[in-house]
Design an enzyme around this catalytic site. Structure first.
Site, PDB file in Angstrom:
ATOM      1  N   HIS A  19      -9.494   1.070   1.483  1.00 45.40           N
ATOM      2  CA  HIS A  19      -9.280   1.584   2.842  1.00 45.40           C
ATOM      3  C   HIS A  19     -10.511   1.257   3.680  1.00 45.40           C
ATOM      4  O   HIS A  19     -11.644   1.448   3.219  1.00 45.40           O
ATOM      5  CB  HIS A  19      -9.178   3.117   2.832  1.00 45.40           C
ATOM      6  CG  HIS A  19      -7.942   3.681   2.216  1.00 45.40           C
ATOM      7  ND1 HIS A  19      -7.974   4.753   1.351  1.00 45.40           N
ATOM      8  CD2 HIS A  19      -6.638   3.363   2.344  1.00 45.40           C
ATOM      9  CE1 HIS A  19      -6.754   5.070   0.990  1.00 45.40           C
ATOM     10  NE2 HIS A  19      -5.913   4.238   1.576  1.00 45.40           N
ATOM     11  N   HIS A  48       0.839  -1.204   0.000  1.00 45.36           N
ATOM     12  CA  HIS A  48       0.000   0.000   0.000  1.00 45.36           C
ATOM     13  C   HIS A  48       0.870   1.249   0.000  1.00 45.36           C
ATOM     14  O   HIS A  48       1.566   1.537   0.984  1.00 45.36           O
ATOM     15  CB  HIS A  48      -0.915   0.020   1.221  1.00 45.36           C
ATOM     16  CG  HIS A  48      -1.948   1.094   1.185  1.00 45.36           C
ATOM     17  ND1 HIS A  48      -2.991   1.093   0.275  1.00 45.36           N
ATOM     18  CD2 HIS A  48      -2.127   2.223   1.926  1.00 45.36           C
ATOM     19  CE1 HIS A  48      -3.755   2.168   0.469  1.00 45.36           C
ATOM     20  NE2 HIS A  48      -3.241   2.874   1.456  1.00 45.36           N
ATOM     21  N   HIS A  95      -5.645  -1.133   6.532  1.00 44.78           N
ATOM     22  CA  HIS A  95      -5.760  -0.643   7.906  1.00 44.78           C
ATOM     23  C   HIS A  95      -6.673  -1.562   8.725  1.00 44.78           C
ATOM     24  O   HIS A  95      -6.191  -2.262   9.598  1.00 44.78           O
ATOM     25  CB  HIS A  95      -6.226   0.813   7.974  1.00 44.78           C
ATOM     26  CG  HIS A  95      -5.397   1.762   7.198  1.00 44.78           C
ATOM     27  ND1 HIS A  95      -4.037   1.884   7.401  1.00 44.78           N
ATOM     28  CD2 HIS A  95      -5.703   2.628   6.183  1.00 44.78           C
ATOM     29  CE1 HIS A  95      -3.553   2.781   6.567  1.00 44.78           C
ATOM     30  NE2 HIS A  95      -4.534   3.243   5.817  1.00 44.78           N
ATOM     31  N   ARG A 133     -16.752   5.411   2.348  1.00 42.70           N
ATOM     32  CA  ARG A 133     -17.265   6.780   2.357  1.00 42.70           C
ATOM     33  C   ARG A 133     -17.129   7.445   0.978  1.00 42.70           C
ATOM     34  O   ARG A 133     -17.740   8.473   0.734  1.00 42.70           O
ATOM     35  CB  ARG A 133     -16.556   7.618   3.417  1.00 42.70           C
ATOM     36  CG  ARG A 133     -15.094   7.892   3.171  1.00 42.70           C
ATOM     37  CD  ARG A 133     -14.488   8.782   4.263  1.00 42.70           C
ATOM     38  NE  ARG A 133     -13.128   9.170   3.958  1.00 42.70           N
ATOM     39  CZ  ARG A 133     -12.043   8.479   4.274  1.00 42.70           C
ATOM     40  NH1 ARG A 133     -12.191   7.326   4.923  1.00 42.70           N
ATOM     41  NH2 ARG A 133     -10.842   8.894   3.938  1.00 42.70           N
ATOM     42  N   ARG A 175      -5.049  15.499   6.402  1.00 43.77           N
ATOM     43  CA  ARG A 175      -5.587  15.415   5.043  1.00 43.77           C
ATOM     44  C   ARG A 175      -5.686  16.778   4.386  1.00 43.77           C
ATOM     45  O   ARG A 175      -5.471  16.913   3.171  1.00 43.77           O
ATOM     46  CB  ARG A 175      -6.960  14.720   5.067  1.00 43.77           C
ATOM     47  CG  ARG A 175      -7.479  14.376   3.686  1.00 43.77           C
ATOM     48  CD  ARG A 175      -8.771  13.596   3.744  1.00 43.77           C
ATOM     49  NE  ARG A 175      -9.892  14.418   4.161  1.00 43.77           N
ATOM     50  CZ  ARG A 175     -11.173  14.091   3.968  1.00 43.77           C
ATOM     51  NH1 ARG A 175     -11.476  12.946   3.376  1.00 43.77           N
ATOM     52  NH2 ARG A 175     -12.128  14.868   4.387  1.00 43.77           N
ATOM     53  N   GLN A 233       2.725  11.271  -1.968  1.00 41.28           N
ATOM     54  CA  GLN A 233       2.805  11.818  -0.615  1.00 41.28           C
ATOM     55  C   GLN A 233       4.230  11.815  -0.072  1.00 41.28           C
ATOM     56  O   GLN A 233       4.505  12.479   0.938  1.00 41.28           O
ATOM     57  CB  GLN A 233       1.863  11.047   0.312  1.00 41.28           C
ATOM     58  CG  GLN A 233       0.399  11.285  -0.015  1.00 41.28           C
ATOM     59  CD  GLN A 233      -0.554  10.478   0.840  1.00 41.28           C
ATOM     60  OE1 GLN A 233      -0.171   9.900   1.854  1.00 41.28           O
ATOM     61  NE2 GLN A 233      -1.814  10.420   0.427  1.00 41.28           N
ATOM     62  N   HIS A 254     -11.965   3.500  -3.141  1.00 42.72           N
ATOM     63  CA  HIS A 254     -11.149   4.179  -2.137  1.00 42.72           C
ATOM     64  C   HIS A 254     -11.525   3.793  -0.720  1.00 42.72           C
ATOM     65  O   HIS A 254     -10.673   3.460   0.104  1.00 42.72           O
ATOM     66  CB  HIS A 254     -11.256   5.701  -2.313  1.00 42.72           C
ATOM     67  CG  HIS A 254     -10.479   6.479  -1.291  1.00 42.72           C
ATOM     68  ND1 HIS A 254     -11.028   6.833  -0.059  1.00 42.72           N
ATOM     69  CD2 HIS A 254      -9.214   6.957  -1.295  1.00 42.72           C
ATOM     70  CE1 HIS A 254     -10.118   7.494   0.637  1.00 42.72           C
ATOM     71  NE2 HIS A 254      -9.011   7.596  -0.085  1.00 42.72           N
ATOM     72  N   GLU A 258     -10.116   2.870   9.311  1.00 39.08           N
ATOM     73  CA  GLU A 258      -8.841   3.436   9.730  1.00 39.08           C
ATOM     74  C   GLU A 258      -9.000   4.356  10.931  1.00 39.08           C
ATOM     75  O   GLU A 258      -8.130   4.394  11.800  1.00 39.08           O
ATOM     76  CB  GLU A 258      -8.206   4.210   8.572  1.00 39.08           C
ATOM     77  CG  GLU A 258      -6.883   4.867   8.916  1.00 39.08           C
ATOM     78  CD  GLU A 258      -6.260   5.614   7.754  1.00 39.08           C
ATOM     79  OE1 GLU A 258      -5.136   6.120   7.915  1.00 39.08           O
ATOM     80  OE2 GLU A 258      -6.900   5.704   6.685  1.00 39.08           O
ATOM     81  N   ASP A 270       2.352   3.286   2.731  1.00 41.52           N
ATOM     82  CA  ASP A 270       1.235   4.220   2.751  1.00 41.52           C
ATOM     83  C   ASP A 270       1.649   5.651   2.411  1.00 41.52           C
ATOM     84  O   ASP A 270       1.923   5.972   1.255  1.00 41.52           O
ATOM     85  CB  ASP A 270       0.530   4.140   4.104  1.00 41.52           C
ATOM     86  CG  ASP A 270      -0.850   4.774   4.106  1.00 41.52           C
ATOM     87  OD1 ASP A 270      -1.220   5.425   3.121  1.00 41.52           O
ATOM     88  OD2 ASP A 270      -1.568   4.627   5.111  1.00 41.52           O
ATOM     89  N   HIS A 318       0.931   5.540  -1.445  1.00 38.30           N
ATOM     90  CA  HIS A 318       0.531   6.743  -2.177  1.00 38.30           C
ATOM     91  C   HIS A 318       1.835   7.478  -2.487  1.00 38.30           C
ATOM     92  O   HIS A 318       2.328   8.272  -1.671  1.00 38.30           O
ATOM     93  CB  HIS A 318      -0.383   7.635  -1.343  1.00 38.30           C
ATOM     94  CG  HIS A 318      -1.584   6.930  -0.766  1.00 38.30           C
ATOM     95  ND1 HIS A 318      -2.571   6.387  -1.542  1.00 38.30           N
ATOM     96  CD2 HIS A 318      -1.942   6.688   0.523  1.00 38.30           C
ATOM     97  CE1 HIS A 318      -3.490   5.840  -0.759  1.00 38.30           C
ATOM     98  NE2 HIS A 318      -3.127   6.010   0.494  1.00 38.30           N
TER      99      HIS A 318
END
Length: 459
Positions: free
Chosen positions: A239, A63, A276, A217, A89, A68, A214, A242, A327, A65
């Site tokens: 995800h 995992h 997670h 939500r 975030r 980032q 994703h 988490e 991550d 990103h």
């Protein structure tokens, strides 16, 4: 006697090597087209063979990103009220707002270089930055995905590309926020993105494209159902659970907790990776373990964001599988992920050697083997070192002080809990050495590109 070798094959010889069946001595691997063709133990090294002291299977990073990596260190300033994942975030949204495909390419190349130097040989890139800076779609739906593929090719890391479906801002199909417009697409555009990602990654050796809703939500139940057709026979990553707020919001929306809702509404099986899964009840924990899905644990990022600790002891007791990922890439180090995974459980349970498989077993060996197995399963590849698997190998420097006098599983304990990445010497990806003496072969050029990109983005 050395085994017969076809033209184009190459041999690698290790004094000791951790194979899927355990430690072996004086091992010759024959590598053909990047794959292990033969394994010969108790062999005699030939004068012209590459010879190395101690080899391990490369660690999958399930995992990431990658973009980032560029904001590492930018979110460590205390805000006016309680800081959390949700305040982090907002910093992330501001950072990515200016990024172009070239910027993503440069940052991902550096992240992947660091993964290879840190013991990871394949990455699951959970990629949700799809559109231009105004939120408009590129003419090529996979424009940003191509930047990720290019970075994998530049660094040499194996890639499981996980384009992300991100449509909503919250449970119940809430309208997206302006800061999320670079991610947002509907299910039809997502299907086109998957086709384009397949095309973009076609020439990258052993690349795989999976699907990634994703989070609960960010997608609707109808979209989750539709992904069954798009994602047939592909890895599926999501995800989930988490943050405590996420659990509370899911309960308010559905009357069920996130993992509970997912297992009741989707055909979760061993193709799935639930990233997670930090906040689960005992019933959810046992139910998730029973599906064969992999829990994707990211201890460094989970600690950095203050997420909480995964219920590993109960999950393993129920037969669960796990792997590790970097991550947010605030720090990239396979040994540190494993060390922090175990130490988190020690702190929570106030005991030692929590993730070892039984009395007398090596904690380092057990968490290394479990993470190789679970990570490979999550990324859709064969894990470890066996005939037919990719020749993805890391070597330890047996001259490192922390490894002095150690044998077999003791080497893994010393590597993970004492030496860390400073004990890593070489890394081979598909039989080609990309890291030597701890440094990537193209480090200077990749770092220079990254530095120029960050100076521009943060000016």
């Amino acid at each position: 006697m050395a085994s017969a070798q076809k033209t184009g094959d190459r041999n690698l010889f290790f004094d000791r090597l951790l194979l899927n069946g355990g430690w072996a001595r004086n091992v010759r691997l024959t590598v053909s087209s990047g794959v292990i063709a033969t394994i010969e133990s108790n062999a005699a090294a030939q004068p012209d063979e590459e010879r190395h002291g101690c080899g391990l299977p490369g660690m999958p990073n399930l995992h990431s990103h990658a973009f980032q990596r560029g904001m590492a260190g930018l979110a460590e300033r205390r805000g006016p009220s309680g800081d959390s994942f949700w305040t982090w975030r907002e910093v992330m949204y501001r950072f990515l707002d200016r990024m172009t495909p070239d910027d993503v390419r440069a940052i991902a190349s550096l992240a992947y270089l660091e993964m290879l130097e840190g013991g990871f040989t394949r990455v699951g890139e959970f990629h949700y930055l799809h559109h231009d800076r105004g939120g408009q779609a590129y003419a090529d739906p996979a424009e940003m995905s191509r930047a990720i593929v290019d970075a994998a090719a530049t660094s040499g890391i194996g890639l499981t590309l996980l384009p992300v479906l991100y449509s909503y801002a919250g449970f119940g199909a809430q309208s997206p926020q302006p800061a999320q417009m670079r991610f947002i697409m509907d299910i039809d555009r997502y299907a086109r993105l998957i086709d384009a990602a397949d095309a973009a990654s076609r020439d990258l050796p052993d690349a795989i494209v999976g699907v990634a809703p994703h989070s609960l939500r960010a997608v609707s139940p109808e979209q989750l159902d539709a992904l069954g057709g798009i994602g047939a026979n592909r890895p599926v990553h999501i995800h989930i659970a988490e943050q405590v707020k996420e659990v509370d919001d899911c309960l308010a929306w559905s009357g069920q907790r996130p993992v509970e809702w997912l297992l009741n509404h989707a055909a979760v099986d061993d193709r799935w990776c639930l990233v997670h899964a930090t906040h689960m009840t005992p019933a959810e924990t046992a139910a998730l373990a029973g599906t064969g899905a992999v829990a994707g644990l990211c201890p460094i990022t989970e600690a950095n964001l203050g997420d909480g600790l995964f219920p590993a002891e109960a999950f393993l007791a129920a037969g669960g599988r796990y792997g590790v990922g970097s991550d947010s890439n605030v720090l990239i180090d396979a040994s540190e992920e494993l060390r922090l995974l175990e130490y988190g459980q020690r702190l929570m349970r106030r005991g030692r050697n929590m993730l070892a498989g039984g009395e007398g077993r090596s904690t380092g060996a057990d968490i290394y083997a479990a993470s190789v197995d679970g990570g490979a399963a999550a990324l859709g590849v064969t894990g470890g070192l066996a005939v037919g698997a990719a020749a993805d190998i890391v070597s330890l420097d047996l001259g490192h002080p922390s490894l002095a006098g150690k044998r077999d599983d003791e080497l893994l304990d010393a590597y993970i809990f004492a030496a860390g990445r400073s004990a890593l010497d070489g890394v081979w990806r598909r039989g080609e050495q990309v890291v030597s003496r701890g440094r990537h072969k193209d480090r200077a050029a990749i770092v220079a590109g990254y530095v120029a990109t960050l100076e521009r983005l943060t000016a």
